[in-house]
Scaffold this motif. Structure first.
Motif, mmCIF file in Angstrom:
data_model
loop_
_atom_site.group_PDB
_atom_site.id
_atom_site.type_symbol
_atom_site.label_atom_id
_atom_site.label_comp_id
_atom_site.label_asym_id
_atom_site.label_seq_id
_atom_site.Cartn_x
_atom_site.Cartn_y
_atom_site.Cartn_z
ATOM 1 N N GLY A 72 3.440 -7.951 36.217
ATOM 2 C CA GLY A 72 2.136 -8.527 35.901
ATOM 3 C C GLY A 72 2.012 -9.950 36.418
ATOM 4 O O GLY A 72 0.976 -10.337 36.952
ATOM 5 N N VAL A 78 1.576 -9.880 40.203
ATOM 6 C CA VAL A 78 0.209 -9.482 40.536
ATOM 7 C C VAL A 78 -0.760 -10.628 40.249
ATOM 8 O O VAL A 78 -1.621 -10.958 41.061
ATOM 9 C CB VAL A 78 -0.193 -8.216 39.737
ATOM 10 C CG1 VAL A 78 -1.672 -7.942 39.872
ATOM 11 C CG2 VAL A 78 0.608 -7.014 40.221
ATOM 12 N N GLN A 118 -6.658 -13.839 43.177
ATOM 13 C CA GLN A 118 -6.982 -14.518 41.921
ATOM 14 C C GLN A 118 -8.495 -14.722 41.784
ATOM 15 O O GLN A 118 -9.071 -14.505 40.734
ATOM 16 C CB GLN A 118 -6.299 -15.878 41.856
ATOM 17 C CG GLN A 118 -4.843 -15.789 41.450
ATOM 18 C CD GLN A 118 -4.174 -17.145 41.453
ATOM 19 O OE1 GLN A 118 -4.632 -18.081 42.103
ATOM 20 N NE2 GLN A 118 -3.079 -17.250 40.731
ATOM 21 N N MET A 126 -10.234 -10.512 43.034
ATOM 22 C CA MET A 126 -9.842 -9.186 42.536
ATOM 23 C C MET A 126 -9.452 -9.228 41.065
ATOM 24 O O MET A 126 -9.735 -8.307 40.319
ATOM 25 C CB MET A 126 -8.661 -8.627 43.342
ATOM 26 C CG MET A 126 -9.032 -7.958 44.648
ATOM 27 S SD MET A 126 -10.366 -6.726 44.548
ATOM 28 C CE MET A 126 -9.595 -5.391 43.622
ATOM 29 N N TYR A 127 -8.784 -10.320 40.675
ATOM 30 C CA TYR A 127 -8.251 -10.351 39.322
ATOM 31 C C TYR A 127 -9.328 -10.222 38.242
ATOM 32 O O TYR A 127 -9.100 -9.569 37.223
ATOM 33 C CB TYR A 127 -7.394 -11.607 39.111
ATOM 34 C CG TYR A 127 -6.263 -11.357 38.162
ATOM 35 C CD1 TYR A 127 -5.128 -10.680 38.583
ATOM 36 C CD2 TYR A 127 -6.335 -11.740 36.835
ATOM 37 C CE1 TYR A 127 -4.095 -10.410 37.716
ATOM 38 C CE2 TYR A 127 -5.307 -11.480 35.963
ATOM 39 C CZ TYR A 127 -4.188 -10.821 36.405
ATOM 40 O OH TYR A 127 -3.169 -10.551 35.530
ATOM 41 N N PRO A 128 -10.523 -10.806 38.441
ATOM 42 C CA PRO A 128 -11.541 -10.632 37.396
ATOM 43 C C PRO A 128 -12.058 -9.197 37.256
ATOM 44 O O PRO A 128 -12.852 -8.915 36.379
ATOM 45 C CB PRO A 128 -12.679 -11.567 37.849
ATOM 46 C CG PRO A 128 -12.024 -12.563 38.746
ATOM 47 C CD PRO A 128 -10.924 -11.813 39.440
ATOM 48 N N TYR A 129 -11.600 -8.279 38.125
ATOM 49 C CA TYR A 129 -12.102 -6.901 38.059
ATOM 50 C C TYR A 129 -11.028 -5.935 37.592
ATOM 51 O O TYR A 129 -10.804 -4.892 38.174
ATOM 52 C CB TYR A 129 -12.700 -6.501 39.416
ATOM 53 C CG TYR A 129 -13.732 -7.499 39.832
ATOM 54 C CD1 TYR A 129 -14.998 -7.487 39.258
ATOM 55 C CD2 TYR A 129 -13.412 -8.544 40.686
ATOM 56 C CE1 TYR A 129 -15.927 -8.460 39.547
ATOM 57 C CE2 TYR A 129 -14.334 -9.523 40.985
ATOM 58 C CZ TYR A 129 -15.586 -9.481 40.399
ATOM 59 O OH TYR A 129 -16.494 -10.455 40.673
ATOM 60 N N GLY A 130 -10.287 -6.300 36.593
ATOM 61 C CA GLY A 130 -9.364 -5.352 35.997
ATOM 62 C C GLY A 130 -7.912 -5.669 36.227
ATOM 63 O O GLY A 130 -7.051 -4.903 35.807
ATOM 64 N N ALA A 131 -7.618 -6.780 36.905
ATOM 65 C CA ALA A 131 -6.224 -7.197 37.079
ATOM 66 C C ALA A 131 -5.373 -6.048 37.558
ATOM 67 O O ALA A 131 -4.267 -5.834 37.102
ATOM 68 C CB ALA A 131 -5.675 -7.750 35.757
ATOM 69 N N ALA A 132 -5.905 -5.296 38.496
ATOM 70 C CA ALA A 132 -5.335 -3.995 38.798
ATOM 71 C C ALA A 132 -4.153 -4.029 39.737
ATOM 72 O O ALA A 132 -3.503 -3.023 39.934
ATOM 73 C CB ALA A 132 -6.415 -3.109 39.383
ATOM 74 N N ASN A 175 -3.317 -1.148 42.807
ATOM 75 C CA ASN A 175 -3.791 0.200 42.459
ATOM 76 C C ASN A 175 -5.268 0.401 42.777
ATOM 77 O O ASN A 175 -5.658 1.423 43.327
ATOM 78 C CB ASN A 175 -3.579 0.473 40.968
ATOM 79 C CG ASN A 175 -2.128 0.773 40.633
ATOM 80 O OD1 ASN A 175 -1.354 1.156 41.513
ATOM 81 N ND2 ASN A 175 -1.754 0.590 39.385
ATOM 82 N N ALA A 176 -6.100 -0.569 42.400
ATOM 83 C CA ALA A 176 -7.545 -0.403 42.602
ATOM 84 C C ALA A 176 -7.856 -0.293 44.088
ATOM 85 O O ALA A 176 -8.629 0.582 44.510
ATOM 86 C CB ALA A 176 -8.297 -1.580 41.980
ATOM 87 N N ALA A 181 -6.606 3.036 45.463
ATOM 88 C CA ALA A 181 -7.422 4.139 44.961
ATOM 89 C C ALA A 181 -8.672 4.269 45.829
ATOM 90 O O ALA A 181 -9.047 5.365 46.250
ATOM 91 C CB ALA A 181 -7.801 3.893 43.507
ATOM 92 N N ILE A 193 -4.154 7.006 37.048
ATOM 93 C CA ILE A 193 -3.913 5.563 37.046
ATOM 94 C C ILE A 193 -5.161 4.839 37.526
ATOM 95 O O ILE A 193 -5.671 3.925 36.876
ATOM 96 C CB ILE A 193 -2.713 5.218 37.951
ATOM 97 C CG1 ILE A 193 -1.442 5.912 37.443
ATOM 98 C CG2 ILE A 193 -2.522 3.698 38.037
ATOM 99 C CD1 ILE A 193 -0.950 5.453 36.091
ATOM 100 N N ALA A 194 -5.639 5.223 38.695
ATOM 101 C CA ALA A 194 -6.892 4.688 39.247
ATOM 102 C C ALA A 194 -7.425 5.800 40.147
ATOM 103 O O ALA A 194 -6.869 6.027 41.215
ATOM 104 C CB ALA A 194 -6.640 3.403 40.034
#
Lengths: 407, 397
Positions: free
Chosen positions: B127, B130, B138, B141-147, B150-151, B154, B205-206
């Protein structure tokens, strides 16, 4: 009120048990720029001053020509959803509690690809419009919705959290003895608020519209005198734990320059409401509202302050009153910092009324406040003149200060 | 995008790669990255019968080494190298390290270079990696699910399926074959056989990625020595030759979504420099953080045309003894992703296969291996890509 060592509100943290965790706080300058505009409902992107390239994620240097001359510009957010996924897993505790989560990649018409949360109506291949809001931790978060109308399906739990629609929420309006307070009650009731507490210093005294209020279902008069700590604390004990939205309508702009006779005594008396009243409200209501917003279900809350636009820059003709509102605005900035990560959004509404509050103007303020709550904004500016002053303030407050002297 | 500048590249003649080293992976470790990298260093010099001071070059890759850099490691390990390098390129690390080290030993700036990828993994390190991965992630992407990735993968997988008609079963064929390969790898995180039914019905997972499309983060280290052939021969150790190598970063930035990697820019250069053809390749170690990336590599490196990897997979078996031996130790999908060591896993396994030093079964009479790397999801796509063709120099045993 519960305070930690730094005398901040007891924030959500890894050790705080039932308290909802928050998304990571923004950390870069660019993230704060995106957030500051998202707070006003604007999606901004960097443009290169030399070659015109539009870019995202935010950069220091243009990837098309290596210029460092990059300016932020508002965009309409139109684009195509090129790919989507639904997340069932996340490394963040905050997002894990909100799974599944739909996210997508959007090719904006102006060029860049961005990531965004997806409304239920948006699917790969769709034309979408991307809007910006701030999330629970104050990050700008983009949300994509399909441009053509489609029936929304299912829950949008996370997106509901970015906004604070009054539907099914409990609302306190601190002063309803003014046209603005009255308009605010009507607006909240018309848009589904569950319970509205209509504050007035002395409920036994008559004021315009009182009869209308007392006949409205779901509206109850509440004794609230901002000049009295015990009055504020008493009401907070009664209703604080169930409150979702607090709308502070107690600020009012008075004419009078600093040279007017009696300005000192008037200011002293007004400060009890404008400054100390706001502090009393915060001291009594912030903690229970934070706890409510950190709970389960429909969790977001909002605190609304209604200010004159002259809180941002002093107009000498109402110089004393503007100074008090400037102080209150400064307090509201520290309140926003205290609420960060708590799920209570701080919305400042600025208006340009400097005379009597007529009902048309009051309705406009109430409508703008509602719009701000429904769009998850943190700053709303009402009125042509207020918007003009706000724009000039954003551009250069020191120039604006001098220009306002001449008005 | 053209693959190279003016003039023919100098070949990697005389370069040897030896001492394939793996420190057995652990799901979680309280040992820091310094321990994992130091263990690999010791193991590889013992394997080559060297004194520590004979190592005059060190190249490391690690996400969890901070606040140290390779400089701190020289003092930590008591080395006095005349050449150091640090390659922060995730899944492309080993091949980029190899390219640079090869030129250094060719030019005699160094004689023996230890190249090591190693990372620890605590309960929160994935974590943290990531969360702090890049400024773009940061901010954007991070504000959209800290994925994490994977995101992105997917979305890439779904877009690839839609554009080229690949099916879940095709990705499953890669994962199931790799699991079979992993059953003989003693330190593999995943040791139970995987059926296609289990693959297809694993938890989401995604979407459309399910559990077995994703790697398991773990702690571990991998490495090898880069030296000159004459040195390897005098030490009497098995080695492989470097026939060609390419790298490319931020290729095709204009693509909406990543369906090809930088290999497609340089693939012609890679084959022509190597003097071998795709048919000559005995085993392919691709970078497998997600199976869709394996498909992109099979296409972009020239085993089939773009969009035809699914068909290619349907017409081959991918196990060690199959018609297209692929990720022969099980790859990251079954062995685990030990941070930057994940970028080394394929190269180390290729050296093992060619020199006959495998943990499990080996590809019979293997002479040529293609290794590929891919790394660094800076925002919405992998930025670094690299590949190398290795040929048998001197076999072991």
């Amino acid at each position: 009120m519960v305070r930690d060592r730094n005398s901040r509100l007891k924030g959500p943290g890894p050790c705080s048990g039932s308290v909802t965790p928050a998304p990571p706080r923004p950390s870069s300058h660019a993230a704060f720029v995106l957030a500051a505009y998202a707070a006003e409902g604007s999606l901004v992107l960097q443009h290169c001053d030399e070659c015109g390239a539009v870019m995202y994620p935010p950069r220091e240097i243009c990837p098309a020509c290596l210029s460092d001359g990059l300016s932020w510009r508002a965009e309409n957010g139109d684009g195509v959803l090129i790919a989507e996924t639904t997340l069932y897993s996340s490394t963040s505790a905050y997002f894990r509690e909100r799974l599944p989560l739909r996210v997508g990649a959007i090719r904006l018409d102006v060029g860049p690809v961005i990531a965004a949360h997806l409304r239920m109506n948006a699917h790969a291949g769709d034309r979408v419009r991307v809007t910006a809001v701030t999330d629970r931790s104050g990050n700008a978060a983009f949300i994509a919705s399909a441009q053509r109308e489609r029936c929304d399906m299912g829950e949008e739990t996370l997106i509901e959290e970015f906004i604070c629609h009054p539907r099914n929420r409990n609302v306190l309006i601190t002063n309803v003895s003014t046209p603005t307070g009255l308009a605010m009650v009507k607006s909240m009731r018309d848009h589904g608020a569950r319970q509205i507490y209509a504050g007035c210093a002395d409920p036994s005294i008559e004021f315009a519209g009182k009869n209308v209020l007392t006949e409205m279902q779901g509206v109850s008069l509440a004794a609230l005198d901002l000049r009295s700590s015990s009055s504020v604390a008493t009401l907070a004990r009664q209703i604080g734990h169930e409150l979702d939205i607090l709308i502070n309508t107690s600020h009012s702009l008075r004419h009078g320059s600093i040279t007017c006779a009696g300005s000192y005594e008037a200011a002293r008396s007004d400060a009890e409401i404008e400054i100390f009243g706001l502090m009393r409200l915060f001291e009594a209501f912030a903690e229970p509202m934070r706890v409510k917003a950190s709970g389960v279900g429909l969790t977001s809350g909002a605190w609304v302050n209604i200010f004159s636009i002259y809180a941002l820059a002093n107009a000498p003709s109402c110089g004393v009153s503007a100074a008090l509102q400037a102080g209150a605005f400064s307090l509201s900035q520290s309140m926003r910092a205290e609420f960060a990560g708590c799920g209570v959004k701080l919305l400042n509404v600025f208006h340009d009324n400097d005379g009597a509050e007529d009902s048309r103007w009051s309705s406009a303020v109430a409508a703008a406040t509602l719009d701000g709550l429904c769009r998850g904004l943190e700053t709303v500016v009402v009125g042509v003149r207020a918007r003009d002053i706000y724009k000039r303030w954003r551009e250069d407050p020191s120039v604006l200060e001098r220009e306002l002297v001449e008005q | 995008m053209s693959s190279s500048g003016a003039g023919k590249r100098v070949d990697y003649g005389g370069v040897a790669i030896a001492a394939p080293t793996t420190i057995a992976y652990e799901r979680f470790s309280r040992r820091p990255a310094q321990w994992w990298i130091g263990r690999a260093l010791r193991e590889m010099i013992e394997c080559a019968g060297l004194e520590v001071r004979a190592v005059d070059g060190l190249s490391v890759s690690s996400f969890t080494l901070l606040p140290d850099t390779v400089v701190g490691l020289t003092e930590h390990f008591g080395l006095t190298p005349r050449w150091v390098d640090q390659i922060p390129m995730g899944g492309a690390s080993a091949l980029v390290a190899l390219r640079r080290a090869a030129r250094a030993v060719q030019a005699r700036d160094a004689d023996i270079i230890a190249c090591i990828g190693g990372d620890t993994n605590g309960p929160d390190s994935f974590g943290a990696t990531v969360a702090g991965f890049s400024r773009f992630s940061q901010d954007a992407m991070y504000p959209y699910g800290a994925a994490g990735p994977n995101a992105n993968f997917a979305m890439i997988t779904r877009a690839y399926m839609q554009k080229y008609g690949a099916r879940r079963e095709d990705f499953g064929a890669i994962c199931v074959a790799q699991r079979e390969n992993a059953l003989k790898t003693p330190h593999a995180m995943m040791k139970r056989p995987l059926s296609m039914e289990e693959y297809l019905s694993a938890r989401l997972i995604a979407d459309p990625l399910r559990l077995f499309d994703c790697v398991m983060p773990c702690a571990g280290a991998e490495g090898f020595l880069v030296l000159r052939e004459e040195t390897a021969l005098s030490l009497g150790i098995p080695y492989v030759r470097l026939l060609s190598a390419i790298e490319r970063h931020n290729a095709f930035p204009e693509d909406d979504i990543q369906l090809r990697g930088g290999w497609a820019v340089d693939v012609g250069d890679m084959w022509s420099m190597s003097g071998v053809r795709p048919d000559d390749i005995d085993l392919f170690e691709s970078y497998d953080d997600y199976p869709v990336v394996c498909m992109m590599q099979i296409e972009d490196l020239g085993f089939c045309r773009k969009g035809e990897a699914a068909e290619f997979i349907r017409s081959h078996t991918l196990t060690v003894n199959g018609s297209f031996p692929h990720n022969t130790s099980g790859g990251q999908l079954s062995v685990g992703q030990a941070g930057a060591a994940g970028g080394y896993l394929g190269t180390v396994e290729a050296i093992r296969q060619l020199t006959g030093q495998t943990f499990g079964p080996s590809v019979r009479n293997a002479r040529y291996a293609l290794v590929s790397g891919f790394g660094m999801i800076n925002f919405d796509r992998g930025v670094c890509s690299a590949a190398a063709i290795l040929g048998l120099g001197r076999a072991g045993g």
